[in-house]
Design an enzyme around this catalytic site. Structure first.
Site, short mmCIF file in Angstrom:
data_model
loop_
_atom_site.label_atom_id
_atom_site.label_comp_id
_atom_site.label_asym_id
_atom_site.label_seq_id
_atom_site.Cartn_x
_atom_site.Cartn_y
_atom_site.Cartn_z
N GLU A 176 0.79 -1.23 0.00
CA GLU A 176 0.00 0.00 0.00
C GLU A 176 0.83 1.29 0.00
O GLU A 176 0.78 2.08 0.96
CB GLU A 176 -0.95 0.01 1.20
CG GLU A 176 -1.93 -1.14 1.22
CD GLU A 176 -2.99 -1.01 2.32
OE1 GLU A 176 -2.87 -0.10 3.17
OE2 GLU A 176 -3.93 -1.82 2.32
N GLU A 356 -5.74 -8.32 0.93
CA GLU A 356 -6.27 -8.02 2.27
C GLU A 356 -7.73 -7.68 2.12
O GLU A 356 -8.12 -6.97 1.18
CB GLU A 356 -5.58 -6.80 2.90
CG GLU A 356 -4.24 -7.06 3.53
CD GLU A 356 -3.63 -5.80 4.14
OE1 GLU A 356 -4.38 -4.93 4.64
OE2 GLU A 356 -2.39 -5.70 4.10
C1 FCB Z 1 -4.48 -1.94 5.65
C2 FCB Z 1 -3.09 -2.28 6.14
C3 FCB Z 1 -3.09 -3.31 7.25
C4 FCB Z 1 -4.22 -3.12 8.23
C5 FCB Z 1 -5.53 -2.95 7.51
C6 FCB Z 1 -6.72 -2.80 8.42
O1 FCB Z 1 -4.48 -0.69 5.05
O2 FCB Z 1 -2.33 -2.78 5.09
O3 FCB Z 1 -1.83 -3.28 7.86
O4 FCB Z 1 -3.95 -2.10 9.07
O5 FCB Z 1 -5.46 -1.85 6.64
#
Ligand code: FCB
Length: 462
Positions: A176, A356
């Protein structure tokens, strides 16, 4: 008696193939603790946490889930959950604790043992090299504003690939980069806590350059691993019908998605960014950044509702149209389809992993378990969207749930629980939540389907 939760394996059947993996993700600073053990030195997050007011509940990553001590127990949990892939990150300052360029073998061997233990249980390691915990000694020399950090990152990538080599199936260069730029250098709510538009532009280019240089280093040293990067974001919607909000939403889409996807996937910056970034560019940078990726990881949690903020920086506001998670993020699974469509409309997209996705809710330990139906439904609905996309021919190769353990959620501290496993931060006791049990059953169902003769599987899928 509460009803036990279970995923609808029948409707998710298109994901029950060899070409799709189910996994779980974590990151080093959020779970490891042991911030001074084994030769590790400070990262920007250690420094950031020390400043009063930066972290909502004043907690830090100093202990977090103490995964550095509890890693074997955590591998056992992953085995119990039955995942095929475990995505974790490496703490750069464990591997290179100072700028001498000498690898700290003790730091690297922690991850080697972890990767080997995972493989011995048939779990494929997906290693992220940088999940936000930049060594403080590099920040002291300008951090991502300094081009040299990109070169140091390539050296670090080379050292990890040499040290872990074929025990790792997937390498992700950076997690990210938009968050590092926007939250870390523009709004200052994340480490290193800067509010500086120029710093954000420099950091964007140097993070992307770091990615490209690391891709070269990894290709040479880990030729059989799959290599890529993890980007993030959702579709951006104007908060109101005003033109100003519409404009802010379109700026955010460009900044969050295209500023990173365009150079990586098409070898150029979006037009609205070219003049700003020009000062930091050198001949050949764009070719380096556009090194072919084997996959693109996309992290998706919610859509963005946007209005103009201070100094023309688009501001993301809390929505009211859909249920909210504890983070104040709308539950909006359709946004995943929308953001992937935006990508496919503009770029030649490599195979995708949803790297994620997950949700924080106010979980209560209830005797031996945690009833968390909201998290379960959140995951089920996103898996359903992915199933539909896979069925319509989108090349998505996996779903990696955020996250294994309740952990240190950055500026929110330990107050936002995202885990499939509940953690008592006083005792370090881990308890699998209902959502975790359901995920374990889904993985077990998948394993059963995969073990059945192929002809029968095809029959079932009809
Ligand atoms: C993302 C991050 C991860 C976590 C989630 C909730 O942006 O990559 O580390 O904090 O959010």
């Amino acid at each position: 008696m509460k009803q036990s939760l279970s995923f609808d394996t029948d409707t998710l059947k298109p994901l029950m193939t060899d070409d799709f993996v189910l996994g779980i993700a974590t990151s080093s600073y959020q779970i490891e603790g042991a911030t001074t053990a084994g030769g590790r030195t400070d990262s920007v997050w250690d420094t950031f946490c020390r400043k009063p007011g930066n972290i909502a509940d004043q907690s830090t990553g100093e202990v977090a889930c103490d995964h550095y001590q509890h890693w074997q127990e955590d591998v056992a949990l992953l085995v119990e959950l039955g995942v095929e892939v475990y995505r974790f990150s490496i703490s750069w300052s464990r591997v290179f604790p100072d700028d001498s360029g000498v690898v700290n073998e003790e730091g690297l061997s922690f991850y080697r043992r972890l990767a080997e233990a995972l493989r011995s249980h048939g779990i494929r390691p997906m290693v992220t090299l940088h999940h936000w915990d930049l060594p403080q000694y590099l920040q002291d020399r300008g951090g991502w504003q300094n081009r040299d950090t990109a070169l140091r990152f390539a050296e670090y990538a080379a050292a990890v690939a040499t040290g872990l080599g074929s025990s790792v199936d997937f390498y992700t260069t950076i997690n990210e980069p938009w968050c590092i730029v926007h939250l870390g250098h523009r709004t200052g709510v994340h480490a290193p806590g800067l509010r500086d538009q120029g710093a954000a532009v420099a950091a964007t280019h140097h993070l992307l350059l770091a990615h490209g240089l690391a891709m070269q280093a990894l290709r040479e040293r880990a030729p059989s691993a799959e290599l890529g990067i993890v980007l993030n974001g959702g579709p951006s919607y104007p908060y109101s019908e005003s033109n100003a909000d519409a404009e802010a939403a379109s700026i955010l889409e460009s900044e969050q998605i295209h500023r990173f996807a365009a150079p990586i996937l098409s070898g150029h910056y979006p037009q609205d960014f070219q003049s700003q970034v020009a000062t930091y560019m050198r001949p050949g940078d764009l070719e380096t950044i556009a090194a072919p990726c084997d996959y693109l990881g996309w992290n998706y949690y919610t859509r963005n509702l946007v209005k103009p903020g201070e100094n023309g920086v688009p501001e993301i506001v809390t929505g009211q149209d859909y249920p909210l998670t504890e983070m104040g993020w709308e539950v909006y699974p359709e946004g995943l389809r929308e953001v992937i469509s935006i990508l496919r409309e503009h770029y030649d997209v490599p195979p995708l992993y949803v790297s994620e996705n997950g949700a924080a809710f106010e979980d209560q330990l209830d005797g031996e378990t945690v009833h968390d139906p909201d998290r379960f439904h959140y995951i089920q609905r996103h898996l359903q969207v992915i199933t539909d996309m896979v069925q319509s021919g989108v090349d998505i190769r996996g779903y990696i749930c955020w996250t294994l353990l309740d952990n240190f959620e950055w500026a929110e501290g330990c107050s936002k629980r995202f885990g499939l496993v509940h953690v008592d931060f006083d005792t370090q006791e881990r308890v699998i939540k209902d959502s975790g049990k359901a995920y374990a059953n889904l993985n077990a169902d998948k394993a059963r389907i995969m073990a059945s003769p192929r002809e029968k599987r095809i029959d079932c899928a009809r």
